[in-house]
Design a protein around this motif. Structure first.
Motif, PDB file in Angstrom:
ATOM      1  N   ALA A 122      20.874  -5.527 -31.060  1.00 25.17           N
ATOM      2  CA  ALA A 122      19.661  -4.710 -30.910  1.00 25.17           C
ATOM      3  C   ALA A 122      19.914  -3.560 -29.943  1.00 25.17           C
ATOM      4  O   ALA A 122      19.463  -2.425 -30.163  1.00 25.17           O
ATOM      5  N   LYS A 123      20.657  -3.840 -28.860  1.00 22.56           N
ATOM      6  CA  LYS A 123      20.989  -2.797 -27.890  1.00 22.56           C
ATOM      7  C   LYS A 123      21.891  -1.743 -28.534  1.00 22.56           C
ATOM      8  O   LYS A 123      21.733  -0.550 -28.287  1.00 22.56           O
ATOM      9  N   ILE A 124      22.827  -2.164 -29.380  1.00 23.50           N
ATOM     10  CA  ILE A 124      23.694  -1.214 -30.086  1.00 23.50           C
ATOM     11  C   ILE A 124      22.851  -0.274 -30.939  1.00 23.50           C
ATOM     12  O   ILE A 124      23.039   0.944 -30.912  1.00 23.50           O
ATOM     13  N   LEU A 125      21.911  -0.833 -31.690  1.00 25.55           N
ATOM     14  CA  LEU A 125      21.047   0.001 -32.528  1.00 25.55           C
ATOM     15  C   LEU A 125      20.241   0.981 -31.674  1.00 25.55           C
ATOM     16  O   LEU A 125      20.063   2.141 -32.048  1.00 25.55           O
ATOM     17  N   GLU A 126      19.773   0.514 -30.545  1.00 24.35           N
ATOM     18  CA  GLU A 126      19.027   1.391 -29.628  1.00 24.35           C
ATOM     19  C   GLU A 126      19.929   2.504 -29.091  1.00 24.35           C
ATOM     20  O   GLU A 126      19.536   3.670 -29.041  1.00 24.35           O
ATOM     21  N   LEU A 127      21.141   2.141 -28.692  1.00 28.65           N
ATOM     22  CA  LEU A 127      22.071   3.133 -28.141  1.00 28.65           C
ATOM     23  C   LEU A 127      22.429   4.216 -29.162  1.00 28.65           C
ATOM     24  O   LEU A 127      22.444   5.400 -28.828  1.00 28.65           O
ATOM     25  N   GLN A 186      34.115   3.953 -31.236  1.00 29.94           N
ATOM     26  CA  GLN A 186      33.895   2.589 -30.757  1.00 29.94           C
ATOM     27  C   GLN A 186      34.075   2.499 -29.253  1.00 29.94           C
ATOM     28  O   GLN A 186      33.336   1.771 -28.579  1.00 29.94           O
ATOM     29  N   GLU A 187      35.045   3.236 -28.722  1.00 25.94           N
ATOM     30  CA  GLU A 187      35.306   3.193 -27.284  1.00 25.94           C
ATOM     31  C   GLU A 187      34.089   3.647 -26.492  1.00 25.94           C
ATOM     32  O   GLU A 187      33.777   3.095 -25.434  1.00 25.94           O
ATOM     33  N   GLU A 188      33.416   4.668 -26.989  1.00 30.35           N
ATOM     34  CA  GLU A 188      32.223   5.157 -26.301  1.00 30.35           C
ATOM     35  C   GLU A 188      31.097   4.125 -26.365  1.00 30.35           C
ATOM     36  O   GLU A 188      30.384   3.900 -25.393  1.00 30.35           O
ATOM     37  N   ILE A 244      29.767  -3.549 -35.335  1.00 27.21           N
ATOM     38  CA  ILE A 244      29.632  -2.351 -36.181  1.00 27.21           C
ATOM     39  C   ILE A 244      29.652  -2.752 -37.651  1.00 27.21           C
ATOM     40  O   ILE A 244      28.840  -2.287 -38.445  1.00 27.21           O
ATOM     41  N   ARG A 245      30.563  -3.632 -38.001  1.00 30.41           N
ATOM     42  CA  ARG A 245      30.669  -4.089 -39.386  1.00 30.41           C
ATOM     43  C   ARG A 245      29.422  -4.883 -39.795  1.00 30.41           C
ATOM     44  O   ARG A 245      28.850  -4.656 -40.860  1.00 30.41           O
ATOM     45  N   TYR A 276      30.247  14.046 -36.077  1.00 32.98           N
ATOM     46  CA  TYR A 276      29.810  12.791 -36.679  1.00 32.98           C
ATOM     47  C   TYR A 276      29.279  11.862 -35.594  1.00 32.98           C
ATOM     48  O   TYR A 276      29.627  11.988 -34.425  1.00 32.98           O
ATOM     49  N   ARG A 277      28.428  10.924 -36.013  1.00 29.80           N
ATOM     50  CA  ARG A 277      27.896   9.917 -35.100  1.00 29.80           C
ATOM     51  C   ARG A 277      27.579   8.662 -35.880  1.00 29.80           C
ATOM     52  O   ARG A 277      27.375   8.699 -37.094  1.00 29.80           O
ATOM     53  N   TYR A 278      27.545   7.533 -35.170  1.00 24.41           N
ATOM     54  CA  TYR A 278      27.172   6.277 -35.814  1.00 24.41           C
ATOM     55  C   TYR A 278      25.677   6.283 -36.117  1.00 24.41           C
ATOM     56  O   TYR A 278      24.861   6.726 -35.305  1.00 24.41           O
ATOM     57  N   VAL A 279      25.343   5.788 -37.298  1.00 26.92           N
ATOM     58  CA  VAL A 279      23.954   5.599 -37.699  1.00 26.92           C
ATOM     59  C   VAL A 279      23.854   4.258 -38.416  1.00 26.92           C
ATOM     60  O   VAL A 279      24.838   3.752 -38.944  1.00 26.92           O
TER      61      VAL A 279
END
Length: 155
Positions: free
Chosen positions: A7-12, A21-23, A44-45, A59-62
């Motif tokens: 949940a924190k990953i999605l928020e970030l 990934q390092e960031e 992530i997977r 690019y960015r993670y979504v």
């Protein structure tokens, strides 16, 4: 712990432009999650995170899945389609979407995540995907609806 971390990953990623990934690992550690690179990679997977183009060409993670349903905001759809799609055409009940090489699968996945009335299904290749509609009128309407999202307008 895993659910809270994810949940924190999605928020970030929602509030920050994170492209590596390092960031993401560093940001998680900043907020108290002592995780490894392998854990972040697995998260992530499992969260089905993808990298999407931003308006400035980066690019960015979504999140491509949210609450077990595909979800893409209209602005994300517009951004990715403008980056990927070169030409749209139609014949009969088929809409052909020509993309830059290697981008058709991502554009098709994004298309599939949206709700489209009268779409039977899609089929994707490397630089092209097709959309099968129920009838010719639906193909014409879909073609006209997608045209504003192409990088090259055709008549």
């Amino acid at each position: 712990m895993k659910n809270a971390r994810q949940a924190k990953i999605l928020e970030l990623i929602e509030h920050n432009s994170i492209d590596r990934q390092e960031e993401l690992l560093a940001r998680l550690r900043e907020v108290g999650y002592n995780v490894t690179q392998a854990t972040v990679s697995r998260d992530i997977r499992e969260l089905h995170l993808v990298k999407a183009a931003t308006g400035d060409g980066r690019y960015r993670y979504v999140a491509s899945f949210q609450r077990e349903k595909l979800h893409h905001a209209p602005s994300r759809f517009e951004t990715i389609f403008r980056e990927a799609v070169v030409k749209i055409d139609h014949a009969g009940n088929i809409v052909l979407v020509k993309c830059f090489t290697g981008m058709a699968n991502a554009a098709c996945e994004l298309f599939d995540s949206m709700v489209w009335n009268e779409v039977v299904g899609t089929l994707s290749g490397d630089d092209t995907f097709i959309v099968i509609t129920r009838d010719e009128a639906s193909a014409t309407a879909l073609h006209d609806q997608l045209m504003p999202y192409t990088t090259k307008r055709q008549g």
